[in-house]
Structures are given as C-alpha cells and as structure tokens.
Design a protein around this motif. Sequence first.
Motif, short mmCIF file in Angstrom:
data_model
loop_
_atom_site.label_atom_id
_atom_site.label_comp_id
_atom_site.label_asym_id
_atom_site.label_seq_id
_atom_site.Cartn_x
_atom_site.Cartn_y
_atom_site.Cartn_z
N THR A 137 0.89 -1.06 0.00
CA THR A 137 -0.05 0.02 0.03
C THR A 137 0.98 1.29 -0.02
O THR A 137 0.45 2.06 -0.77
CB THR A 137 -0.90 0.12 1.12
N SER A 138 1.87 1.22 0.84
CA SER A 138 2.91 2.45 0.76
C SER A 138 3.43 2.66 -0.73
O SER A 138 3.69 3.84 -0.91
CB SER A 138 3.99 2.13 2.06
N ALA A 139 3.81 1.39 -1.17
CA ALA A 139 4.32 1.48 -2.55
C ALA A 139 3.40 1.98 -3.44
O ALA A 139 3.81 2.96 -4.33
CB ALA A 139 4.98 0.22 -3.15
N ASN B 2 1.09 4.12 -2.67
CA ASN B 2 0.85 5.45 -2.36
C ASN B 2 1.81 6.22 -3.03
O ASN B 2 1.50 7.21 -3.53
CB ASN B 2 0.84 5.51 -0.75
N ILE B 3 3.01 5.76 -2.93
CA ILE B 3 4.18 6.64 -3.39
C ILE B 3 3.99 6.52 -5.09
O ILE B 3 4.19 7.66 -5.62
CB ILE B 3 5.61 5.71 -3.12
N GLU B 4 3.69 5.63 -5.69
CA GLU B 4 3.50 5.59 -6.92
C GLU B 4 2.12 6.57 -7.51
O GLU B 4 2.32 7.47 -8.29
CB GLU B 4 2.89 4.14 -7.67
N PHE B 5 1.22 6.45 -6.46
CA PHE B 5 0.08 7.49 -6.77
C PHE B 5 0.58 8.78 -6.53
O PHE B 5 -0.12 9.70 -7.32
CB PHE B 5 -1.03 7.25 -5.80
N LEU B 6 1.37 9.09 -5.45
CA LEU B 6 1.75 10.46 -5.20
C LEU B 6 2.63 10.97 -6.49
O LEU B 6 2.77 12.14 -6.70
CB LEU B 6 2.53 10.52 -3.94
N GLN B 7 3.47 9.81 -7.07
CA GLN B 7 4.28 10.34 -8.40
C GLN B 7 3.50 10.71 -9.54
O GLN B 7 3.61 11.70 -10.05
CB GLN B 7 5.27 9.26 -8.65
N VAL B 8 2.46 9.75 -9.71
CA VAL B 8 1.38 10.15 -10.82
C VAL B 8 0.69 11.38 -10.36
O VAL B 8 0.53 12.45 -11.34
CB VAL B 8 0.27 9.13 -10.85
N ILE B 9 0.24 11.84 -9.25
CA ILE B 9 -0.33 12.79 -8.88
C ILE B 9 0.74 14.20 -9.18
O ILE B 9 0.24 15.11 -9.74
CB ILE B 9 -0.80 12.78 -7.45
#
Length: 153
Positions: free
Chosen positions: A21-23, A25-32
Amino acid sequence: QEEKKQLTLKVEELERKLETTSAQNIEFLQVIAKREESIHQCQLRLEEKTRECSSLARQLEMAIEDAKKQVEQTRERAKSRERAAQSKILDLETQLSRNKTELNQLRRSKDDAERRYESHVQDLKDRLEQSESTNRSMQNYVQFLKSSYANVF
C-alpha cells in the motif's frame, strides 16, 4: 505459541500489505505530482495563449479601426471628387449654354450679313444694269448724233 505464530504471520502479512500500500501510495503520489506538473504547464500555456489572444484581439481591433478610418477617408475623397465633378459638369454646362447662345447670335449675324450682302449685290446689279442701259442709250444717242452730223455735212 500457535496464536503467536498466527499473529506474527498476520502481522507480517499486514506489514507486506502496508508496504504494498505504501508503494502504491508512493506511485500514486508520483502520478499525482506528474499530473500536477502537467496541469501547471497547461495553465502556463493557457495563460500564454490567453495573452497572445488578447494581443491579437487588440491588433485586430486596431486593424479594424484603421480599416474604418481608411474607408471613411476613401468615402470623403470620393465625395470630394464627386462634388468637384458636379462642379465641373455645371461649369461645362454653363459654358455650353454660353457657346450655344453665342453660336445662335453668330448665325443670326451671319444670316443678317448674308441678307444685307445679297441686297447690296442686288442693288449693285440693278445699278450696273441701269448704268449699262444708260450707256447703251448714250451710245445710241452718240451714234444718232454722228449719223445726224454726217447727214448734215
């Protein structure tokens, strides 16, 4: 111990899930972050295009204003030319009228002069005829006198 083992397995599984989930989240944060950067770039391009459109709109308004001024100037020049042409036409019509009047007067004068000339010529012819008649009479008289003197002497 069995419970502990199960709990440990659960904790490990939850930790794996947490890492996943953290990974994510990091991917989502990068996409965002990438999307926000893309949005920011789009906003900058939009602002630039808006400024460009405003500039073009001002240029268009100025061009339209210039075109209106040129049209008005052209209209004024055309009106001025038309007035000048009308004035010239009136002058030419006046001059034509004067010339016609003068021509009519000259024709009348010519006709009068021709009549006077014809009358004068006729008078001269009559006088010449009268003079020739008188001449013939005198010649006849002289002839008569000659023959009379010749008969007398």
